[in-house]
Design a protein around this motif. Structure first.
Motif, PDB file in Angstrom:
ATOM      1  N   ALA A   1       1.694   9.765  -5.345  1.00  0.00           N
ATOM      2  CA  ALA A   1       2.231  10.108  -6.662  1.00  0.00           C
ATOM      3  C   ALA A   1       2.042   8.957  -7.637  1.00  0.00           C
ATOM      4  CB  ALA A   1       3.720  10.454  -6.547  1.00  0.00           C
ATOM      5  N   VAL A   2       2.305   7.734  -7.179  1.00  0.00           N
ATOM      6  CA  VAL A   2       2.132   6.551  -8.028  1.00  0.00           C
ATOM      7  C   VAL A   2       0.686   6.473  -8.525  1.00  0.00           C
ATOM      8  CG1 VAL A   2       2.110   4.033  -8.053  1.00  0.00           C
ATOM      9  CG2 VAL A   2       4.002   5.248  -6.962  1.00  0.00           C
ATOM     10  N   ALA A   3      -0.256   6.595  -7.597  1.00  0.00           N
ATOM     11  CA  ALA A   3      -1.665   6.480  -7.962  1.00  0.00           C
ATOM     12  C   ALA A   3      -2.118   7.631  -8.859  1.00  0.00           C
ATOM     13  CB  ALA A   3      -2.516   6.429  -6.692  1.00  0.00           C
TER      14      ALA A   3
ATOM     15  N   THR B   1      -7.995   3.932  -5.613  1.00  0.00           N
ATOM     16  CA  THR B   1      -7.189   2.949  -6.339  1.00  0.00           C
ATOM     17  C   THR B   1      -6.169   2.292  -5.412  1.00  0.00           C
ATOM     18  OG1 THR B   1      -5.503   4.536  -7.065  1.00  0.00           O
ATOM     19  CG2 THR B   1      -7.433   4.271  -8.463  1.00  0.00           C
ATOM     20  N   LEU B   2      -5.644   3.050  -4.450  1.00  0.00           N
ATOM     21  CA  LEU B   2      -4.698   2.472  -3.494  1.00  0.00           C
ATOM     22  C   LEU B   2      -5.392   1.486  -2.559  1.00  0.00           C
ATOM     23  CD1 LEU B   2      -2.604   5.666  -2.647  1.00  0.00           C
ATOM     24  CD2 LEU B   2      -1.802   3.642  -3.904  1.00  0.00           C
TER      25      LEU B   2
ATOM     26  N   GLN C   1      -5.898  -1.623  -4.476  1.00  0.00           N
ATOM     27  CA  GLN C   1      -4.631  -2.352  -4.605  1.00  0.00           C
ATOM     28  C   GLN C   1      -4.241  -3.047  -3.308  1.00  0.00           C
ATOM     29  OE1 GLN C   1      -1.159  -0.061  -4.174  1.00  0.00           O
ATOM     30  NE2 GLN C   1       0.080  -1.164  -5.680  1.00  0.00           N
ATOM     31  N   GLY C   2      -4.727  -2.568  -2.185  1.00  0.00           N
ATOM     32  CA  GLY C   2      -4.303  -3.014  -0.859  1.00  0.00           C
ATOM     33  C   GLY C   2      -4.132  -4.513  -0.681  1.00  0.00           C
ATOM     34  N   PRO C   3      -5.105  -5.356  -1.073  1.00  0.00           N
ATOM     35  CA  PRO C   3      -4.978  -6.796  -0.867  1.00  0.00           C
ATOM     36  C   PRO C   3      -3.808  -7.427  -1.623  1.00  0.00           C
ATOM     37  CG  PRO C   3      -7.269  -6.185  -1.249  1.00  0.00           C
ATOM     38  CD  PRO C   3      -6.448  -4.984  -1.557  1.00  0.00           C
ATOM     39  N   LEU C   4      -3.295  -6.751  -2.632  1.00  0.00           N
ATOM     40  CA  LEU C   4      -2.180  -7.294  -3.418  1.00  0.00           C
ATOM     41  C   LEU C   4      -0.825  -6.958  -2.811  1.00  0.00           C
ATOM     42  CD1 LEU C   4      -3.345  -6.208  -7.015  1.00  0.00           C
ATOM     43  CD2 LEU C   4      -3.960  -8.294  -5.758  1.00  0.00           C
ATOM     44  N   VAL C   5      -0.801  -5.991  -1.890  1.00  0.00           N
ATOM     45  CA  VAL C   5       0.451  -5.444  -1.380  1.00  0.00           C
ATOM     46  C   VAL C   5       0.987  -6.266  -0.213  1.00  0.00           C
ATOM     47  CG1 VAL C   5       1.532  -3.428  -0.312  1.00  0.00           C
ATOM     48  CG2 VAL C   5      -0.152  -3.131  -2.143  1.00  0.00           C
TER      49      VAL C   5
END
Length: 354
Positions: free
Chosen positions: A178-180, A202-203, A206-210
């Motif tokens: 939902a966020v993405a 996009t998720l 984003q993975g390396p930032l999480v």
């Protein structure tokens, strides 16, 4: 000796006769019954079950879950014959479609009169045949105001590299997608596979930032200032802000999920009327107030809300304006094919994070 035996025999007959004529307390018709309740973790006041047993004589075996999907999987496994489930809207819609729920007898649930009319006849159960609302809320961003100095008004901030290692996502397929999807300008109920693929991309980006994908642990992480930003349910955000004054909650401008969790009785129930007694008890004004005060989530119960402090009733995190609600979407059941597609993409995301 014969006289003693005769006397003892007569006494036993008298006692047997007495025990057979013992009348049940009419106020506790289900005393001695045991029901099985399956609810979200940390989603009920600590003394509620004890008070219910004292009031009704009904014992409760209580299990917690941390996602609708986990609840569904355990329920469908048949491991436990649950009497009451408390899932979210789209999962209730799914259970109705699969003929897994029993219609409620509202003669046994008179306290349903306290549910605000705006929470009746909702799309997932349009005739209120199967469910009674319990709590509601939104999905948004919890942030630490000492770590994040800029305005938090968009999902985009969760992709900002300056917060690398300080971003906490939700370990839930529908919520994370939902966020993405909303960030990309799509519906969080998208049945377009190309859009779901784009959301996955996009998720993965984003993975390396999480820092982590978690559920209940997000509260301790944000209270302990292990994270700067976290995707969270509004009720959890309210809870955390009580323990850390640096925490604030925002609903992004792109929109988000508006959800309702409700009480239902699955067809596995062996004690339907006792289950209805539980639902009715949960809607007693004092009990509903105790639960919403303890849990922190927004209540659809008119009397319980009226009993809250004015500060809480006016808190936009708990009771957002209509403008914010108008930007929200309610999750719907995507059907078996798209649900499987989302789950496959979720597994791809998890594999990319290893």
């Amino acid at each position: 000796m014969k006289k003693i035996v005769l006397i003892l025999t007569a006494l036993m007959l008298v006692l047997t006769g007495c025990s057979g004529n013992v009348e049940k307390d009419p106020n506790k018709p289900f005393a001695g019954t045991t029901i099985y309740v399956y609810n979200w973790g940390d989603y009920i006041a600590e003394d509620t079950l004890q008070l219910f047993t004292e009031a009704t004589g009904i014992k409760v075996i209580y299990d917690p879950f941390d996602s609708n999907e986990a609840m569904y999987a355990k329920y469908k496994s048949g491991a436990v014959n649950y009497d009451v489930l408390i899932p979210s809207d789209y999962m209730i819609e799914k259970l109705i479609a699969e003929n897994e729920l029993l219609p409620l007898n509202y003669d046994n649930i008179p306290n349903v009169k306290y549910i605000d009319s705006s929470f009746r006849n909702l799309s997932y159960d349009p005739d209120d045949t199967y469910s009674v609302p319990y709590f509601w809320g939104t999905l948004g961003i919890l942030y630490n105001t000492e770590m994040v100095k800029e305005e938090v008004d968009s999902w985009d901030i969760l992709w900002d590299s300056k917060y690398s290692g300080k971003i906490i996502m939700m370990d839930s397929v529908r919520d994370s997608f939902a966020v993405a999807l909303k960030r990309l300008g799509y519906s969080l109920n998208s049945a377009n596979k190309a859009q779901v693929d784009e959301a996955l991309a996009t998720l993965v980006e984003q993975g390396p930032l999480v820092q982590a994908y978690v559920m209940d642990q997000v509260k301790d992480k944000m209270i302990g200032e292990e994270g700067a930003l976290a995707v969270i349910y509004s009720g959890e955000a309210i809870y955390t802000s009580e323990y850390n004054e640096n925490l604030a909650y925002a609903v992004p401008k792109e929109g988000t999920n508006f959800f309702v969790d409700a009480m239902v009785i699955p067809k596995t129930s062996k004690n339907k009327e006792a289950a209805e007694a539980f639902i009715n008890f949960m809607n007693d004004p004092q009990i509903a107030f105790n639960n919403t005060r303890y849990v922190g989530y927004s209540t659809p119960h008119t009397e319980a809300k009226a009993m809250l402090d004015e500060e809480v009733r006016n808190d936009p995190a708990a009771y957002p304006s209509q403008d914010i609600i108008d930007k929200c979407e309610v999750f719907v059941d995507l059907g078996p094919d798209m649900t499987a597609y989302y789950n496959d993409k979720w597994n791809e995301l998890k594999a990319s994070l290893r």
